[in-house]
Design a protein around this motif. Structure first.
Motif, PDB file in Angstrom:
ATOM      1  N   MET A   1     -10.099  26.145  17.995  1.00  0.00           N
ATOM      2  CA  MET A   1      -9.278  26.928  17.059  1.00  0.00           C
ATOM      3  C   MET A   1      -7.787  26.586  17.220  1.00  0.00           C
ATOM      4  O   MET A   1      -7.078  26.382  16.235  1.00  0.00           O
ATOM      5  N   ALA A   2      -7.381  26.528  18.498  1.00  0.00           N
ATOM      6  CA  ALA A   2      -5.977  26.206  18.764  1.00  0.00           C
ATOM      7  C   ALA A   2      -5.617  24.840  18.197  1.00  0.00           C
ATOM      8  O   ALA A   2      -4.517  24.635  17.667  1.00  0.00           O
ATOM      9  N   THR A   3      -6.583  23.913  18.281  1.00  0.00           N
ATOM     10  CA  THR A   3      -6.328  22.561  17.766  1.00  0.00           C
ATOM     11  C   THR A   3      -6.136  22.594  16.252  1.00  0.00           C
ATOM     12  O   THR A   3      -5.250  21.920  15.711  1.00  0.00           O
ATOM     13  N   VAL A   4      -6.950  23.414  15.571  1.00  0.00           N
ATOM     14  CA  VAL A   4      -6.851  23.505  14.106  1.00  0.00           C
ATOM     15  C   VAL A   4      -5.484  24.070  13.714  1.00  0.00           C
ATOM     16  O   VAL A   4      -4.815  23.554  12.805  1.00  0.00           O
ATOM     17  N   ILE A   5      -5.065  25.121  14.415  1.00  0.00           N
ATOM     18  CA  ILE A   5      -3.761  25.734  14.113  1.00  0.00           C
ATOM     19  C   ILE A   5      -2.640  24.718  14.339  1.00  0.00           C
ATOM     20  O   ILE A   5      -1.727  24.579  13.524  1.00  0.00           O
ATOM     21  N   PHE A   6      -2.762  23.977  15.449  1.00  0.00           N
ATOM     22  CA  PHE A   6      -1.738  22.969  15.745  1.00  0.00           C
ATOM     23  C   PHE A   6      -1.663  21.929  14.628  1.00  0.00           C
ATOM     24  O   PHE A   6      -0.586  21.580  14.145  1.00  0.00           O
ATOM     25  N   LEU A   7      -2.851  21.464  14.182  1.00  0.00           N
ATOM     26  CA  LEU A   7      -2.881  20.449  13.125  1.00  0.00           C
ATOM     27  C   LEU A   7      -2.306  20.994  11.813  1.00  0.00           C
ATOM     28  O   LEU A   7      -1.610  20.291  11.081  1.00  0.00           O
ATOM     29  N   LEU A   8      -2.596  22.293  11.537  1.00  0.00           N
ATOM     30  CA  LEU A   8      -2.048  22.913  10.319  1.00  0.00           C
ATOM     31  C   LEU A   8      -0.519  22.973  10.376  1.00  0.00           C
ATOM     32  O   LEU A   8       0.171  22.715   9.391  1.00  0.00           O
ATOM     33  N   ILE A   9       0.008  23.311  11.568  1.00  0.00           N
ATOM     34  CA  ILE A   9       1.475  23.384  11.725  1.00  0.00           C
ATOM     35  C   ILE A   9       2.084  22.000  11.529  1.00  0.00           C
ATOM     36  O   ILE A   9       3.101  21.838  10.837  1.00  0.00           O
ATOM     37  N   VAL A  10       1.456  20.987  12.116  1.00  0.00           N
ATOM     38  CA  VAL A  10       1.965  19.611  11.969  1.00  0.00           C
ATOM     39  C   VAL A  10       1.939  19.205  10.495  1.00  0.00           C
ATOM     40  O   VAL A  10       2.901  18.636   9.968  1.00  0.00           O
ATOM     41  N   ALA A  11       0.817  19.532   9.812  1.00  0.00           N
ATOM     42  CA  ALA A  11       0.694  19.170   8.391  1.00  0.00           C
ATOM     43  C   ALA A  11       1.756  19.888   7.566  1.00  0.00           C
ATOM     44  O   ALA A  11       2.364  19.297   6.662  1.00  0.00           O
ATOM     45  N   ALA A  12       2.002  21.173   7.880  1.00  0.00           N
ATOM     46  CA  ALA A  12       3.015  21.928   7.130  1.00  0.00           C
ATOM     47  C   ALA A  12       4.402  21.331   7.352  1.00  0.00           C
ATOM     48  O   ALA A  12       5.194  21.197   6.420  1.00  0.00           O
ATOM     49  N   GLY A  13       4.679  20.932   8.600  1.00  0.00           N
ATOM     50  CA  GLY A  13       5.969  20.314   8.915  1.00  0.00           C
ATOM     51  C   GLY A  13       6.145  19.005   8.171  1.00  0.00           C
ATOM     52  O   GLY A  13       7.215  18.717   7.629  1.00  0.00           O
ATOM     53  N   PHE A  14       5.059  18.225   8.113  1.00  0.00           N
ATOM     54  CA  PHE A  14       5.112  16.941   7.415  1.00  0.00           C
ATOM     55  C   PHE A  14       5.329  17.158   5.913  1.00  0.00           C
ATOM     56  O   PHE A  14       6.109  16.444   5.282  1.00  0.00           O
ATOM     57  N   ALA A  15       4.638  18.178   5.364  1.00  0.00           N
ATOM     58  CA  ALA A  15       4.799  18.476   3.931  1.00  0.00           C
ATOM     59  C   ALA A  15       6.231  18.889   3.629  1.00  0.00           C
ATOM     60  O   ALA A  15       6.815  18.478   2.633  1.00  0.00           O
ATOM     61  N   LEU A  16       6.826  19.692   4.528  1.00  0.00           N
ATOM     62  CA  LEU A  16       8.210  20.129   4.338  1.00  0.00           C
ATOM     63  C   LEU A  16       9.151  18.932   4.382  1.00  0.00           C
ATOM     64  O   LEU A  16      10.077  18.810   3.574  1.00  0.00           O
ATOM     65  N   PHE A  17       8.867  18.012   5.331  1.00  0.00           N
ATOM     66  CA  PHE A  17       9.684  16.795   5.450  1.00  0.00           C
ATOM     67  C   PHE A  17       9.609  15.987   4.147  1.00  0.00           C
ATOM     68  O   PHE A  17      10.620  15.536   3.624  1.00  0.00           O
ATOM     69  N   LEU A  18       8.365  15.824   3.631  1.00  0.00           N
ATOM     70  CA  LEU A  18       8.191  15.058   2.387  1.00  0.00           C
ATOM     71  C   LEU A  18       8.917  15.733   1.224  1.00  0.00           C
ATOM     72  O   LEU A  18       9.574  15.082   0.423  1.00  0.00           O
ATOM     73  N   TYR A  19       8.813  17.078   1.168  1.00  0.00           N
ATOM     74  CA  TYR A  19       9.467  17.816   0.087  1.00  0.00           C
ATOM     75  C   TYR A  19      10.978  17.578   0.125  1.00  0.00           C
ATOM     76  O   TYR A  19      11.599  17.256  -0.894  1.00  0.00           O
ATOM     77  N   GLN A  20      11.530  17.716   1.351  1.00  0.00           N
ATOM     78  CA  GLN A  20      12.992  17.542   1.485  1.00  0.00           C
ATOM     79  C   GLN A  20      13.412  16.133   1.155  1.00  0.00           C
ATOM     80  O   GLN A  20      14.398  15.895   0.468  1.00  0.00           O
ATOM     81  N   THR A  21      12.640  15.157   1.691  1.00  0.00           N
ATOM     82  CA  THR A  21      13.050  13.770   1.543  1.00  0.00           C
ATOM     83  C   THR A  21      12.864  13.270   0.127  1.00  0.00           C
ATOM     84  O   THR A  21      13.736  12.608  -0.423  1.00  0.00           O
ATOM     85  N   PHE A  22      11.723  13.563  -0.474  1.00  0.00           N
ATOM     86  CA  PHE A  22      11.394  12.903  -1.735  1.00  0.00           C
ATOM     87  C   PHE A  22      11.604  13.779  -2.961  1.00  0.00           C
ATOM     88  O   PHE A  22      11.670  13.285  -4.067  1.00  0.00           O
ATOM     89  N   TRP A  23      11.693  15.102  -2.802  1.00  0.00           N
ATOM     90  CA  TRP A  23      11.822  15.941  -3.988  1.00  0.00           C
ATOM     91  C   TRP A  23      13.132  16.699  -4.019  1.00  0.00           C
ATOM     92  O   TRP A  23      13.923  16.529  -4.932  1.00  0.00           O
ATOM     93  N   ARG A  24      13.360  17.531  -3.004  1.00  0.00           N
ATOM     94  CA  ARG A  24      14.579  18.346  -3.023  1.00  0.00           C
ATOM     95  C   ARG A  24      15.821  17.465  -3.124  1.00  0.00           C
ATOM     96  O   ARG A  24      16.649  17.634  -4.016  1.00  0.00           O
ATOM     97  N   ASP A  25      15.914  16.456  -2.205  1.00  0.00           N
ATOM     98  CA  ASP A  25      17.093  15.592  -2.209  1.00  0.00           C
ATOM     99  C   ASP A  25      17.203  14.803  -3.509  1.00  0.00           C
ATOM    100  O   ASP A  25      18.284  14.587  -4.041  1.00  0.00           O
ATOM    101  N   LYS A  26      16.035  14.366  -4.014  1.00  0.00           N
ATOM    102  CA  LYS A  26      16.048  13.586  -5.252  1.00  0.00           C
ATOM    103  C   LYS A  26      16.590  14.422  -6.406  1.00  0.00           C
ATOM    104  O   LYS A  26      17.383  13.952  -7.218  1.00  0.00           O
ATOM    105  N   LEU A  27      16.147  15.674  -6.470  1.00  0.00           N
ATOM    106  CA  LEU A  27      16.620  16.556  -7.538  1.00  0.00           C
ATOM    107  C   LEU A  27      18.114  16.815  -7.422  1.00  0.00           C
ATOM    108  O   LEU A  27      18.845  16.822  -8.413  1.00  0.00           O
ATOM    109  N   ILE A  28      18.584  17.007  -6.171  1.00  0.00           N
ATOM    110  CA  ILE A  28      20.022  17.253  -5.975  1.00  0.00           C
ATOM    111  C   ILE A  28      20.829  16.020  -6.379  1.00  0.00           C
ATOM    112  O   ILE A  28      21.860  16.121  -7.041  1.00  0.00           O
TER     113      ILE A  28
END
Ligand SMILES: [Zn+2]
Length: 289
Positions: free
Chosen positions: A1-28
């Motif tokens: 269970m702990a491993t799943v939560i860890f992987l979800l956190i990593v995935a969420a962090g990666f998604a946030l990074f992608l959003y900032q890098t490729f979408w938010r900054d691009k729109l700005i």
């Protein structure tokens, strides 16, 4: 269970990074850059007009990101205006013109005073007694995410882009320097060779110290002999504002700075008149002004 939560956190962090890098900054970056802002750059950062069209577009996009990410504060009653924000962001982003889209990641706020400001500094006597004295400053860069500037000197430095003095370039060079974790004249170098950089900067710093001690003129402001961090900031000012003179008298230093900033400021110099050569060159042939 702990491993799943860890992987979800990593995935969420990666998604946030992608959003900032490729979408938010691009729109700005795609936000329209108003003609009034261009007018401010033409008046207060005239080197803007010397940039190639693609460089001007990139500078405008960098300015949009800078304005979106950093807070400005007026001090001593200074009312913040678009002119102040655009003039400061425009000069600061010149240092990022050849680099990626990261906008001074360690910086959160820019404090602006109307004129030179007084900062208290610790003074230690020979017997170890500590006292405090006020010093008049044009600008200051802090490792805790702050740059402080005098608006008078920001405009003066931006409008005369060929005298080798620019408080915005100076303080923001310190911010780049600090990205290594210590402000010591050795910023993260990316593709540059660390050994070559260290040798070239060390040789030039030692030479500037020797010349300053003897009162000899140099293309670099003697304030750069204070310590390696100030040397990097002063060399940055000379690289952007007096590139031809710097390359002629210190080609090794110029080449390292060009590799680091990935721009060619010589193209932006108008009606450049080379300074006269000196006959007094000792162990640094060609140094002249
Ligand atoms: Zn400094």
């Amino acid at each position: 269970m702990a491993t799943v939560i860890f992987l979800l956190i990593v995935a969420a962090g990666f998604a946030l990074f992608l959003y900032q890098t490729f979408w938010r900054d691009k729109l700005i970056r795609r936000r329209p850059f108003s003609p009034a802002w261009r007018g401010i750059l033409e008046k207060n950062v005239p080197v803007y007009q010397q940039l190639e069209a693609s460089e001007r577009v990139r500078l405008e996009q960098l300015i949009q990101l800078f304005l979106a990410e950093k807070e400005f504060y007026g001090c001593d009653g200074l009312d913040l205006t678009d002119e102040i924000r655009i003039t400061i962001a425009g000069q600061a982003c010149l240092l990022l013109l050849g680099r990626g889209w990261q906008i001074y990641p360690g910086l959160m706020s820019v404090l602006v005073y109307p004129t030179a400001f007084i900062a208290e500094r610790e003074v230690r006597d020979e017997d170890g007694t500590v006292s405090y004295a006020g010093h008049q400053l044009l600008g200051e860069s802090w490792s805790n995410g702050k740059v402080i500037l005098s608006w008078d000197d920001v405009t003066r430095g931006g409008r005369d882009f060929h005298d080798g003095h620019n408080v915005v370039l100076h303080e923001f060079a310190h911010q780049l320097d600090g990205l290594s974790g210590a402000t010591n004249g050795a910023p993260p170098l990316g593709g540059s060779n660390h050994d070559t950089w260290a040798q070239v900067f060390s040789d030039n710093y030692d030479d500037l110290r020797a010349r300053s001690a003897r009162g000899l003129p140099t293309v670099l402001d003697s304030y750069g002999s204070t310590n390696p961090a100030e040397f990097f900031a002063v060399a940055t000012e000379a690289f952007y504002e007096r590139p031809s003179a710097l390359e002629r008298v210190r080609p090794d230093l110029y080449a390292e700075l060009q590799r680091y900033y990935r721009v060619e400021p010589k193209r932006w110099e108008r009606e450049y008149t080379p300074p006269p050569r000196s006959n007094s060159a000792a162990n640094w042939p060609g140094e002249c002004d």
